[in-house]
Design an enzyme around this catalytic site. Structure first.
Site, short mmCIF file in Angstrom:
data_model
loop_
_atom_site.label_atom_id
_atom_site.label_comp_id
_atom_site.label_asym_id
_atom_site.label_seq_id
_atom_site.Cartn_x
_atom_site.Cartn_y
_atom_site.Cartn_z
N LYS A 197 33.23 -16.98 16.87
CA LYS A 197 34.54 -16.58 16.32
C LYS A 197 34.47 -16.43 14.81
O LYS A 197 35.04 -15.49 14.24
CB LYS A 197 35.61 -17.61 16.69
CG LYS A 197 36.05 -17.55 18.13
CD LYS A 197 37.19 -18.53 18.36
CE LYS A 197 37.62 -18.54 19.81
NZ LYS A 197 38.72 -19.48 20.05
N HIS A 201 40.04 -7.79 21.78
CA HIS A 201 41.37 -8.41 21.72
C HIS A 201 41.57 -9.11 20.39
O HIS A 201 42.64 -9.05 19.80
CB HIS A 201 41.53 -9.40 22.88
CG HIS A 201 40.41 -10.40 22.99
ND1 HIS A 201 39.08 -10.03 23.13
CD2 HIS A 201 40.41 -11.74 22.97
CE1 HIS A 201 38.33 -11.12 23.19
NE2 HIS A 201 39.11 -12.16 23.09
N ARG A 202 40.50 -9.74 19.89
CA ARG A 202 40.60 -10.46 18.61
C ARG A 202 40.75 -9.48 17.46
O ARG A 202 41.52 -9.72 16.53
CB ARG A 202 39.37 -11.36 18.42
CG ARG A 202 39.56 -12.36 17.29
CD ARG A 202 38.49 -13.44 17.27
NE ARG A 202 38.56 -14.27 18.47
CZ ARG A 202 37.66 -14.27 19.45
NH1 ARG A 202 36.60 -13.50 19.39
NH2 ARG A 202 37.81 -15.04 20.50
N THR A 241 38.48 -23.21 13.09
CA THR A 241 37.53 -23.22 14.19
C THR A 241 36.14 -23.56 13.67
O THR A 241 35.83 -23.30 12.51
CB THR A 241 37.48 -21.85 14.92
OG1 THR A 241 36.59 -21.96 16.03
CG2 THR A 241 36.99 -20.74 14.02
N TYR A 284 32.33 -15.16 27.69
CA TYR A 284 32.32 -14.43 28.96
C TYR A 284 31.88 -12.97 28.81
O TYR A 284 31.93 -12.21 29.77
CB TYR A 284 33.71 -14.49 29.60
CG TYR A 284 34.16 -15.90 29.91
CD1 TYR A 284 33.72 -16.55 31.07
CD2 TYR A 284 35.01 -16.60 29.06
CE1 TYR A 284 34.12 -17.85 31.36
CE2 TYR A 284 35.42 -17.89 29.34
CZ TYR A 284 34.97 -18.51 30.49
OH TYR A 284 35.36 -19.80 30.78
N ASP A 342 43.42 -18.64 19.35
CA ASP A 342 43.22 -19.20 20.68
C ASP A 342 43.11 -18.00 21.60
O ASP A 342 43.96 -17.11 21.56
CB ASP A 342 44.37 -20.12 21.11
CG ASP A 342 43.94 -20.98 22.29
OD1 ASP A 342 42.89 -21.66 22.19
OD2 ASP A 342 44.61 -20.97 23.32
N SER A 343 42.05 -17.98 22.35
CA SER A 343 41.80 -16.80 23.17
C SER A 343 41.11 -17.20 24.45
O SER A 343 40.57 -18.30 24.57
CB SER A 343 40.95 -15.79 22.39
OG SER A 343 39.77 -16.40 21.93
N LYS A 353 32.40 -2.86 20.16
CA LYS A 353 33.18 -4.06 20.52
C LYS A 353 34.25 -4.37 19.49
O LYS A 353 35.35 -4.79 19.84
CB LYS A 353 32.25 -5.27 20.69
CG LYS A 353 31.45 -5.20 21.96
CD LYS A 353 30.85 -6.52 22.35
CE LYS A 353 29.92 -7.05 21.32
NZ LYS A 353 29.10 -8.14 21.82
N PHE A 391 29.32 -13.40 23.04
CA PHE A 391 29.34 -14.82 23.37
C PHE A 391 30.39 -15.05 24.44
O PHE A 391 31.12 -14.14 24.83
CB PHE A 391 29.60 -15.68 22.12
CG PHE A 391 30.94 -15.47 21.47
CD1 PHE A 391 31.99 -16.34 21.71
CD2 PHE A 391 31.16 -14.42 20.60
CE1 PHE A 391 33.23 -16.16 21.12
CE2 PHE A 391 32.40 -14.22 19.98
CZ PHE A 391 33.43 -15.10 20.25
#
Length: 195
Positions: free
Chosen positions: A12, A180-181, A7, A154, A70-71, A175, A152
């Site tokens: 990210k 999720h990451r 990426t 949303y 990919d998220s 966070k 960053f």
């Protein structure tokens, strides 16, 4: 062991580096020229694998581990949109703000002030010997306004389950635990330790 990220997304890269402090983490763009990767999979997992495979092949180095993420966000009142199209929801040349405000408008157009939503992160790991993938999720509420300027994507419109502030307002340490990451990376790290 060098982990190469498939990426160029600075947000990210920063997040993955922070979560993988015990490894050397390098975005692939520091090793070779960036190139376009066509993400034409139907799922987050497929797109993460497409990216990881492409970068592994382009690096031409069997001693690296390539990680691709990919998220995206899926909003219930939009039947799961934008989903795998989260990064380009407002068009191919759109930036984070364009995508954010398009999603806010899409929820408003349905006549809602908010909606249940969730983030998905699929992480693919590609080595010379094997391919793996893991997932992480974060559930909460998508708002029709942006609050806070942290994070960053949303983040300013998403309130995680059990909280009353958006990801744009919450402290980075909080966070990290919810993300999720970070959930997907915790699983990925277990795989990486075995390699």
């Amino acid at each position: 062991m060098k982990l190469v990220l498939a990426t160029g997304n600075k947000g990210k890269v920063r997040e993955i580096k922070a979560l993988c402090e015990d490894h050397e983490v390098v975005p692939y763009s520091e090793l070779i020229d960036e190139f376009e990767i066509i993400e034409d999979g139907d799922t987050f997992k497929e797109n993460a694998l497409i990216k990881a495979r492409a970068v592994f092949k382009a690096l031409n180095d069997e001693d690296v581990i390539v990680i691709a993420d990919d998220s995206g966000i899926s909003v219930d009142v939009l039947d799961g949109a934008p989903g795998i199209y989260s990064a380009r929801y407002a068009g191919a040349d759109a930036n984070d703000k364009d995508n954010l405000y398009k999603l806010i408008e899409a929820i408003k157009e349905k006549g809602f002030d908010s909606s249940p939503a969730h983030y998905t992160a699929a992480i693919a790991i590609v080595t010379k010997d094997a391919e793996y993938s893991v997932h992480g999720w974060m559930y909460g509420t998508a708002l029709t306004k942006a609050i806070g300027d942290g994070g960053f994507g949303y983040d300013p419109m998403f309130i995680p389950l059990g909280f009353d502030k958006t990801l744009g307002e919450l402290d980075d340490e909080i966070k990290k635990k919810l993300s999720h990451r970070s959930k997907a990376l915790a699983l990925a790290k277990k795989i990486i330790k075995t390699l």
